[in-house]
Scaffold this motif. Structure first.
Motif, PDB file in Angstrom:
ATOM      1  N   ASP A   5     -28.785 -13.084 -27.523  1.00  0.00           N
ATOM      2  CA  ASP A   5     -27.703 -14.182 -28.510  1.00  0.00           C
ATOM      3  C   ASP A   5     -26.473 -13.706 -28.746  1.00  0.00           C
ATOM      4  N   ASP A   6     -25.296 -14.970 -28.132  1.00  0.00           N
ATOM      5  CA  ASP A   6     -24.276 -14.945 -27.816  1.00  0.00           C
ATOM      6  C   ASP A   6     -23.204 -15.056 -28.795  1.00  0.00           C
ATOM      7  N   THR A   7     -23.893 -14.893 -30.011  1.00  0.00           N
ATOM      8  CA  THR A   7     -23.449 -14.627 -31.180  1.00  0.00           C
ATOM      9  C   THR A   7     -23.335 -13.874 -32.487  1.00  0.00           C
ATOM     10  N   GLN A   8     -24.263 -12.465 -31.194  1.00  0.00           N
ATOM     11  CA  GLN A   8     -23.824 -11.234 -31.919  1.00  0.00           C
ATOM     12  C   GLN A   8     -23.040 -10.307 -30.618  1.00  0.00           C
ATOM     13  N   GLU A   9     -21.849  -9.915 -31.499  1.00  0.00           N
ATOM     14  CA  GLU A   9     -21.395  -8.346 -30.541  1.00  0.00           C
ATOM     15  C   GLU A   9     -21.910  -7.483 -30.114  1.00  0.00           C
ATOM     16  N   PHE A  10     -21.016  -7.324 -28.506  1.00  0.00           N
ATOM     17  CA  PHE A  10     -22.207  -6.317 -28.073  1.00  0.00           C
ATOM     18  C   PHE A  10     -21.484  -5.241 -28.605  1.00  0.00           C
ATOM     19  N   ILE A  11     -22.634  -3.901 -28.230  1.00  0.00           N
ATOM     20  CA  ILE A  11     -22.128  -2.941 -28.652  1.00  0.00           C
ATOM     21  C   ILE A  11     -22.504  -1.721 -27.783  1.00  0.00           C
ATOM     22  N   PRO A  12     -21.943  -1.391 -27.149  1.00  0.00           N
ATOM     23  CA  PRO A  12     -21.709  -0.269 -25.685  1.00  0.00           C
ATOM     24  C   PRO A  12     -22.860   1.411 -26.048  1.00  0.00           C
ATOM     25  N   VAL A  13     -23.175   1.301 -25.634  1.00  0.00           N
ATOM     26  CA  VAL A  13     -23.609   3.028 -25.699  1.00  0.00           C
ATOM     27  C   VAL A  13     -23.074   3.692 -24.636  1.00  0.00           C
ATOM     28  N   ARG A  14     -23.964   4.940 -25.151  1.00  0.00           N
ATOM     29  CA  ARG A  14     -22.669   6.161 -24.323  1.00  0.00           C
ATOM     30  C   ARG A  14     -24.367   6.597 -23.414  1.00  0.00           C
ATOM     31  N   ILE A  15     -24.654   6.674 -22.255  1.00  0.00           N
ATOM     32  CA  ILE A  15     -25.307   6.446 -21.652  1.00  0.00           C
ATOM     33  C   ILE A  15     -25.062   8.594 -20.037  1.00  0.00           C
ATOM     34  N   ALA A  16     -26.104   9.259 -20.653  1.00  0.00           N
ATOM     35  CA  ALA A  16     -25.576  10.041 -19.643  1.00  0.00           C
ATOM     36  C   ALA A  16     -27.069   9.701 -18.633  1.00  0.00           C
ATOM     37  N   VAL A  17     -26.761  10.338 -17.221  1.00  0.00           N
ATOM     38  CA  VAL A  17     -27.418  10.133 -15.980  1.00  0.00           C
ATOM     39  C   VAL A  17     -27.477  11.612 -15.031  1.00  0.00           C
ATOM     40  N   LEU A  18     -28.192  11.930 -15.282  1.00  0.00           N
ATOM     41  CA  LEU A  18     -29.056  12.965 -15.296  1.00  0.00           C
ATOM     42  C   LEU A  18     -29.936  12.607 -13.467  1.00  0.00           C
ATOM     43  N   THR A  19     -29.710  13.483 -12.639  1.00  0.00           N
ATOM     44  CA  THR A  19     -30.514  13.352 -10.690  1.00  0.00           C
ATOM     45  C   THR A  19     -30.879  14.716 -10.833  1.00  0.00           C
ATOM     46  N   VAL A  20     -32.698  14.235 -10.447  1.00  0.00           N
ATOM     47  CA  VAL A  20     -33.035  15.290  -9.545  1.00  0.00           C
ATOM     48  C   VAL A  20     -33.379  15.742  -9.161  1.00  0.00           C
ATOM     49  N   SER A  21     -33.071  16.994  -7.826  1.00  0.00           N
ATOM     50  CA  SER A  21     -33.234  16.669  -6.353  1.00  0.00           C
ATOM     51  C   SER A  21     -33.016  18.215  -6.104  1.00  0.00           C
ATOM     52  N   ASP A  22     -33.920  18.439  -5.206  1.00  0.00           N
ATOM     53  CA  ASP A  22     -33.353  19.992  -4.502  1.00  0.00           C
ATOM     54  C   ASP A  22     -32.084  19.655  -3.457  1.00  0.00           C
ATOM     55  N   THR A  23     -31.984  18.651  -2.971  1.00  0.00           N
ATOM     56  CA  THR A  23     -30.920  17.783  -2.101  1.00  0.00           C
ATOM     57  C   THR A  23     -30.218  17.379  -1.756  1.00  0.00           C
ATOM     58  N   ARG A  24     -29.782  16.799  -3.066  1.00  0.00           N
ATOM     59  CA  ARG A  24     -28.550  15.739  -3.321  1.00  0.00           C
ATOM     60  C   ARG A  24     -27.248  16.206  -4.006  1.00  0.00           C
TER      61      ARG A  24
END
Length: 180
Positions: A5-24
């Protein structure tokens, strides 16, 4: 199906990214990079990013730390959702969930079936809510991260998406705790 719905304003959210890996490491975390690029391209804010080993307690502790952080609205993890003995991300997520979003895994499976066929059965992608924060556990492949973001999360994390979305109910996620 996207209905913005382009009549509504976009609301940014705060997102955390967690990578689970023994090698990365951050230098070669392609799935984490994929998520960060999509989060930022959508207009959201990267609140935090980390890589932890496939250890249930470490994963759960990291999730709890971010759930308690008022600067984190959503946590997306990648990796550790498979069937092997080291895959404990789903269990760590469920250790902290107050409510599971059962349909997230179902919809992710449908999206995956369209891309990789019956191999989708090996994923245990999951979603839930805790402390007013959304949590999503995605497989560790870049393809799975793209699919989850492009087909599900980009819409559900967009306030303008209709008929409903996760953002519009943020204020009500912890209403039970506020009534005490």
């Amino acid at each position: 199906m996207s209905r913005i719905d382009d009549t509504q304003e976009f609301i940014p959210v705060r997102i955390a990214v967690l990578t689970v890996s023994d090698t990365r490491s951050l230098a070669d975390d392609r799935s984490g990079d994929t998520l960060v690029a999509r989060i930022e391209a959508a207009g959201h804010h990267l609140a935090a990013r980390d890589i932890v080993t496939d250890d249930r307690e470490i994963i759960a502790d990291t999730l709890r730390h971010w759930i308690a952080d008022p600067e984190v609205d959503v946590i997306v993890s990648t990796g550790g959702t498979g069937l092997t003995g080291r895959d404990v991300t789903v269990e760590a997520h469920r250790d902290v969930y107050e409510k599971e979003i059962d349909a997230f895994g179902t919809v992710f499976t449908i999206v995956s079936m369209n891309k990789i066929g019956t191999s989708a059965v090996q994923s245990r992608a999951t979603g839930g809510v805790a402390g007013g924060t959304y949590l999503f556990a995605l497989p560790g492949s870049t393809g799975a991260c793209k699919d989850a973001w492009d087909e599900i999360l980009q819409y559900q994390l967009d306030y303008r998406h209709r008929p409903c979305n996760f953002v519009e109910i943020f204020p009500r996620l912890d209403e039970k705790q506020r009534r005490k």
